[in-house]
Design an enzyme around this catalytic site. Structure first.
Site, short mmCIF file in Angstrom:
data_model
loop_
_atom_site.label_atom_id
_atom_site.label_comp_id
_atom_site.label_asym_id
_atom_site.label_seq_id
_atom_site.Cartn_x
_atom_site.Cartn_y
_atom_site.Cartn_z
N GLU A 163 9.27 2.82 11.04
CA GLU A 163 10.29 3.85 10.79
C GLU A 163 9.56 5.18 10.77
O GLU A 163 8.72 5.41 9.90
CB GLU A 163 10.97 3.62 9.43
CG GLU A 163 12.06 2.59 9.43
CD GLU A 163 13.09 2.83 10.50
OE1 GLU A 163 13.35 4.00 10.85
OE2 GLU A 163 13.62 1.84 11.02
N CYS A 202 13.22 11.80 6.31
CA CYS A 202 13.18 11.64 7.77
C CYS A 202 14.58 11.82 8.33
O CYS A 202 14.76 12.07 9.51
CB CYS A 202 12.54 10.33 8.19
SG CYS A 202 13.02 8.95 7.24
N GLY A 218 2.30 5.94 13.17
CA GLY A 218 3.01 4.73 13.61
C GLY A 218 2.48 4.20 14.93
O GLY A 218 2.35 2.99 15.12
N LYS A 255 0.87 -1.19 0.00
CA LYS A 255 0.00 0.00 0.00
C LYS A 255 0.90 1.23 0.00
O LYS A 255 1.37 1.66 1.03
CB LYS A 255 -0.90 -0.03 1.24
CG LYS A 255 -2.23 0.70 1.09
CD LYS A 255 -2.13 2.18 0.79
CE LYS A 255 -1.86 3.01 2.02
NZ LYS A 255 -1.63 4.46 1.64
N GLU A 260 9.10 17.79 14.13
CA GLU A 260 9.50 17.50 12.75
C GLU A 260 8.70 18.38 11.79
O GLU A 260 7.48 18.36 11.81
CB GLU A 260 9.25 16.02 12.43
CG GLU A 260 9.76 15.66 11.05
CD GLU A 260 9.64 14.18 10.74
OE1 GLU A 260 8.57 13.60 10.99
OE2 GLU A 260 10.63 13.61 10.24
N GLY A 298 6.43 6.20 8.12
CA GLY A 298 5.56 7.37 8.09
C GLY A 298 5.72 8.16 9.38
O GLY A 298 6.76 8.06 10.04
N SER A 299 4.70 8.91 9.75
CA SER A 299 4.83 9.77 10.93
C SER A 299 4.76 8.97 12.22
O SER A 299 4.18 7.87 12.27
CB SER A 299 3.71 10.81 10.92
OG SER A 299 2.48 10.19 11.21
#
Ligand code: UN1
Length: 494
Positions: free
Chosen positions: A247, A281, A230, A173, A382, A225-226
């Site tokens: 991650e 990231c 996550g 996905k 971030e 992703g964020s």
């Protein structure tokens, strides 16, 4: 042009026939295509197809699976420029960088191919006579791979190649912002010979992503992703006892000591902060300057940043592309306002760029803030955009404290000529990756990639470690003594 999902070896629209539109972030009039907006029903079908295909795929010898991945690497190599052009058009980073993204996929494919002939377990002595003991790696089942848009080919490669090599089937996905690269990536794997049902592509957004995490036929999840998403992924995996690799975010810093080679550091800071428009990231979003070189380096930095050329990444001479979409544009501009309101000083940039034909894209001027305090939001959160927060320090210990004083822990960097400090940084910077005399970006495919604290959950991508994640260890004992031998008991009678 309308694109489809790939399920059980067949291209098909989503069951609901719903689609979403994808445009070029450098020019929103340039439409890339329409892609399926998948629902739970599509994911269910994909996971069932993967479950069926897994039964055969798990029995294909690993070196043979590796051969298919080698072929995929060769196709990627032959189509590198074409794939990179498409990727730049789809997500905005400049052509040199999208070529690097494809190259990371090629490296990962070749690494996976050789791993097919290793994939070792351990053979160790048994404590009992005439008994053999070993552990082997087995596939787990169906892997759900949920990937971001900033490395739309490299990150799917990091996950999908090792997953397949280990003998798992995959439901992929990709991010809604990079459906075309995902489509091309899957086409490459089909051409390389991945059998029907072993790799399934479901395009779409949150609903599709959630469905992959929840689906009972999906056994493990690899997510990039964020940190926010996550956490939700991890909770849902916990409910279903699924293995999950996360991650997530970063707030990476470069520390510049007063003895550093400033010219070298300048190249590193500019590349780390503004490469990929700061949307990595691993991006350098904090710069810690020793007080003795603070003013001088800032001066050098501003002169360089001023020259950075914004534009469409497929054009010649462009240094920095757009941010990915309107949401991200607003988010970054909002952070710039937050920075100003907290008392940091915006030295350059700080606004949307619309001149020189950039008005149709999501461009933000490369931005540098000075006088940032470690507890400012722009020093803590971030941003994922072309914004660099600069702080001043007096001692290495203070710099270490500032560097470690965030909730993330992906990448860090120290510029110095002092070998003692370099080794202290390697030991004391609380990140999964530390660079010495190089910026915070630049991970290589055959080394572990990942972070500590709220960046990750203990797993790594890349390197050998990722093969651990995508395989289950099975321990095997063979007793050829012809009698019952009781471990822990027969050898120790007293
Ligand atoms: C990411 O930022 O999501 O080290 C991945 C790097 C790249 C990978 C980055 N090779 O910056």
């Amino acid at each position: 042009m309308t694109f489809q999902n790939f399920i059980g070896g067949t291209w098909k629209p989503s069951a609901s026939k719903k689609t979403f539109l994808k445009v070029n972030p450098a020019n929103i009039d340039d439409v890339i295509g329409k892609f399926p907006q998948s629902s739970r029903a599509d994911v269910r079908e994909a996971a069932e197809a993967a479950r069926d295909a897994y039964k055969h795929w798990r029995l294909v010898p690993a070196p043979k699976r590796g051969d298919i991945l080698r072929k995929a690497g060769m196709i990627l190599e032959a189509r590198k420029d074409e794939l990179a052009r498409e990727m730049t058009r789809e997500m905005g980073k400049i052509f040199a960088e999208t070529k690097g993204d494809v190259q990371e996929g090629i490296d990962t494919a070749y690494y996976a191919a050789t791993e097919g002939r290793r994939l070792f377990g351990h053979t160790v002595p048994s404590e009992l006579p005439n008994k053999f003991a070993m552990s082997v790696r087995q596939p787990i089942g169906v892997a759900g791979c949920i990937t971001p848009w900033n490395f739309p080919l490299a990150i799917p490669s990091w996950k999908i190649f090792p997953a397949l090599l280990c003998g798992n089937a995959v439901v992929f996905k990709p991010a809604m912002e990079t459906p075309k690269t995902a489509q091309l990536f899957v086409e490459v794997l089909i051409e390389a010979g991945v059998p029907d049902g072993v790799l399934n592509l479901v395009q779409g957004g949150d609903e599709a992503g959630k469905a992959v995490v929840d689906d009972p036929n999906v056994n493990l999840i690899s997510f990039t992703g964020s940190s926010q998403t996550g956490a939700i992924v991890a909770q849902n995996c916990a409910k279903r006892h699924k293995r999950v690799s996360l991650e997530m975010g970063g707030k990476n810093a470069i520390v510049l000591m007063d003895d550093a080679d400033l010219k070298l550091a300048l190249d590193g800071v500019v590349w780390g902060a503004f490469g990929t428009t700061g949307q990595r990231c691993t991006a350098t979003s904090r710069l810690l300057l020793h007080e003795k070189i603070h003013d001088k380096f800032l001066d050098m930095l501003l002169k360089r940043v001023e020259k950075l050329k914004l534009g469409y990444g497929n054009d010649e001479g462009i240094d920095v592309g757009p941010v990915i979409n309107e949401t991200q544009l607003k988010r970054v501009l909002n952070y710039i306002e937050i920075g100003k309101s907290e008392g940091a000083k915006c030295l350059i940039g700080g606004k949307r760029a619309t001149g020189n034909g950039l008005g149709k894209g999501y461009f933000i001027e490369p931005t540098v803030f000075a006088n940032v305090k470690p507890d400012h939001r722009i020093a803590q959160e971030e941003i994922f955009g072309p914004v660099l927060s600069v702080m001043k320090f007096k001692t290495f210990e203070e710099a270490t404290q500032i560097l470690n004083g965030v909730r993330y822990g992906l990448s860090s960097s120290l510029y110095t000529k002092n070998v003692n400090l370099a080794f202290q940084a390697m030991r004391d910077f609380e990140t999964g990756i530390t660079y010495i005399n190089a910026p915070t970006i630049g991970a290589e495919a055959h080394l572990p990639f990942g972070g500590v604290k709220e960046t990750g959950n203990g797993h790594r991508e890349g390197g050998w470690q990722v093969y651990d994640f995508f395989s289950e260890t099975k321990t095997i004992y063979v007793d050829f003594s012809g009698s019952l031998q009781r471990a822990q008991i027969d050898n120790y009678e007293s």
